[in-house]
Design a protein around this motif. Structure first.
Motif, short mmCIF file in Angstrom:
data_model
loop_
_atom_site.label_atom_id
_atom_site.label_comp_id
_atom_site.label_asym_id
_atom_site.label_seq_id
_atom_site.Cartn_x
_atom_site.Cartn_y
_atom_site.Cartn_z
N SER A 21 0.81 -1.21 0.00
CA SER A 21 0.00 0.00 0.00
C SER A 21 0.84 1.27 0.00
N GLY A 22 2.14 1.15 0.33
CA GLY A 22 3.03 2.28 0.35
C GLY A 22 3.50 2.72 1.72
N THR A 23 2.89 2.24 2.79
CA THR A 23 3.31 2.59 4.14
C THR A 23 4.72 2.09 4.40
N ASP A 24 5.60 2.97 4.88
CA ASP A 24 6.99 2.58 5.09
C ASP A 24 7.43 2.83 6.53
N ASN A 25 8.58 2.26 6.87
CA ASN A 25 9.13 2.36 8.22
C ASN A 25 10.65 2.28 8.11
N TYR A 26 11.35 3.05 8.97
CA TYR A 26 12.81 3.10 8.94
C TYR A 26 13.39 2.95 10.32
N ALA A 27 14.58 2.35 10.38
CA ALA A 27 15.35 2.38 11.61
C ALA A 27 15.80 3.82 11.87
N ASP A 28 15.86 4.19 13.15
CA ASP A 28 16.25 5.56 13.49
C ASP A 28 17.63 5.93 12.92
N SER A 29 18.52 4.96 12.84
CA SER A 29 19.88 5.23 12.41
C SER A 29 19.99 5.63 10.93
N VAL A 30 18.95 5.36 10.14
CA VAL A 30 19.02 5.66 8.70
C VAL A 30 17.99 6.69 8.26
N LYS A 31 17.13 7.15 9.15
CA LYS A 31 16.12 8.14 8.79
C LYS A 31 16.78 9.40 8.25
N GLY A 32 16.25 9.89 7.15
CA GLY A 32 16.80 11.09 6.52
C GLY A 32 17.92 10.80 5.55
N ARG A 33 18.45 9.58 5.55
CA ARG A 33 19.54 9.21 4.65
C ARG A 33 19.14 8.15 3.64
N PHE A 34 18.29 7.20 4.06
CA PHE A 34 17.86 6.10 3.21
C PHE A 34 16.40 6.30 2.80
N THR A 35 16.06 5.82 1.61
CA THR A 35 14.69 5.86 1.13
C THR A 35 14.33 4.52 0.51
N ILE A 36 13.23 3.93 0.96
CA ILE A 36 12.75 2.67 0.41
C ILE A 36 11.56 2.94 -0.51
N THR A 37 11.55 2.29 -1.66
CA THR A 37 10.45 2.42 -2.61
C THR A 37 10.08 1.04 -3.14
N LEU A 38 8.85 0.90 -3.62
CA LEU A 38 8.36 -0.37 -4.13
C LEU A 38 7.68 -0.15 -5.47
N ASP A 39 8.11 -0.91 -6.46
CA ASP A 39 7.49 -0.91 -7.77
C ASP A 39 6.59 -2.14 -7.82
N ASN A 40 5.29 -1.96 -7.60
CA ASN A 40 4.36 -3.08 -7.55
C ASN A 40 4.28 -3.84 -8.87
N ALA A 41 4.39 -3.13 -9.99
CA ALA A 41 4.30 -3.77 -11.29
C ALA A 41 5.43 -4.75 -11.53
N LYS A 42 6.60 -4.46 -10.97
CA LYS A 42 7.78 -5.31 -11.16
C LYS A 42 8.09 -6.17 -9.94
N ASN A 43 7.28 -6.06 -8.88
CA ASN A 43 7.56 -6.77 -7.63
C ASN A 43 9.00 -6.54 -7.17
N THR A 44 9.43 -5.30 -7.27
CA THR A 44 10.81 -4.94 -6.96
C THR A 44 10.85 -3.83 -5.92
N VAL A 45 11.69 -4.04 -4.91
CA VAL A 45 11.89 -3.04 -3.87
C VAL A 45 13.29 -2.46 -4.02
N TYR A 46 13.43 -1.16 -3.74
CA TYR A 46 14.69 -0.46 -3.85
C TYR A 46 15.04 0.19 -2.52
N LEU A 47 16.33 0.33 -2.29
CA LEU A 47 16.80 1.08 -1.13
C LEU A 47 17.86 2.06 -1.62
#
Length: 112
Positions: free
Chosen positions: A51-77
Motif C-alpha cells: 500500500s506504500g506505508t513505510d518504516n525506517y530504523a532511526d539510524s538511517v532516517k533522513g539518509r535512506f529511502t525505500i520504494t516499491l514498484d508493484n508492477a515489477k515486484n521490486t523493492v529499492y533502497l
C-alpha cells in the motif's frame, strides 16, 4: 519456490551513495531490507507495504529511502550520506500473510 534476487551492493567512500534492488518472483504483502555486520545481530533497516506505508530504523532516517514498484515486484533502497557504520551484508525480505522469504544478501562496504 519464491525467489528474491538482490543487486547493487559494492564499495563506496563515506558520504557516497548506493542503490540496492530486490526483485521478487511474486507479489508480497510487504518487503524490506535488513542488515547484519560482523559480530552484530541482524537489524531491520527499512520496510514498506504494498500500500506504500513505510518504516525506517532511526539510524538511517533522513539518509535512506525505500520504494516499491508493484508492477515489477521490486523493492529499492536508496542509500545516501553513507557512513562506515552502514557496512554490512544487506538482505532483502518479502512477506506474505503466512510466510517470509529472504534474498542471498549483498555486501555493502563504506570505507575510505
Amino acid at each position: 519456490q519464491v525467489q528474491l534476487v538482490e543487486s547493487g551492493g559494492g564499495l563506496v567512500q563515506p558520504g557516497g551513495s548506493l542503490r540496492l534492488s530486490c526483485a521478487a518472483s511474486g507479489s508480497m504483502f510487504s518487503m524490506g531490507w535488513y542488515r547484519q555486520a560482523p559480530g552484530k545481530q541482524r537489524e531491520m533497516v527499512a520496510s514498506i507495504r504494498a500500500s506504500g506505508t513505510d518504516n525506517y530504523a532511526d539510524s538511517v532516517k533522513g539518509r535512506f529511502t525505500i520504494t516499491l514498484d508493484n508492477a515489477k515486484n521490486t523493492v529499492y533502497l536508496q542509500m545516501n550520506s553513507l557512513k562506515p557504520e552502514d557496512t554490512a551484508v544487506y538482505f532483502c525480505n518479502g512477506r506474505t500473510l503466512w510466510s517470509n522469504y529472504w534474498g542471498q544478501g549483498t555486501q555493502v562496504t563504506v570505507s575510505s
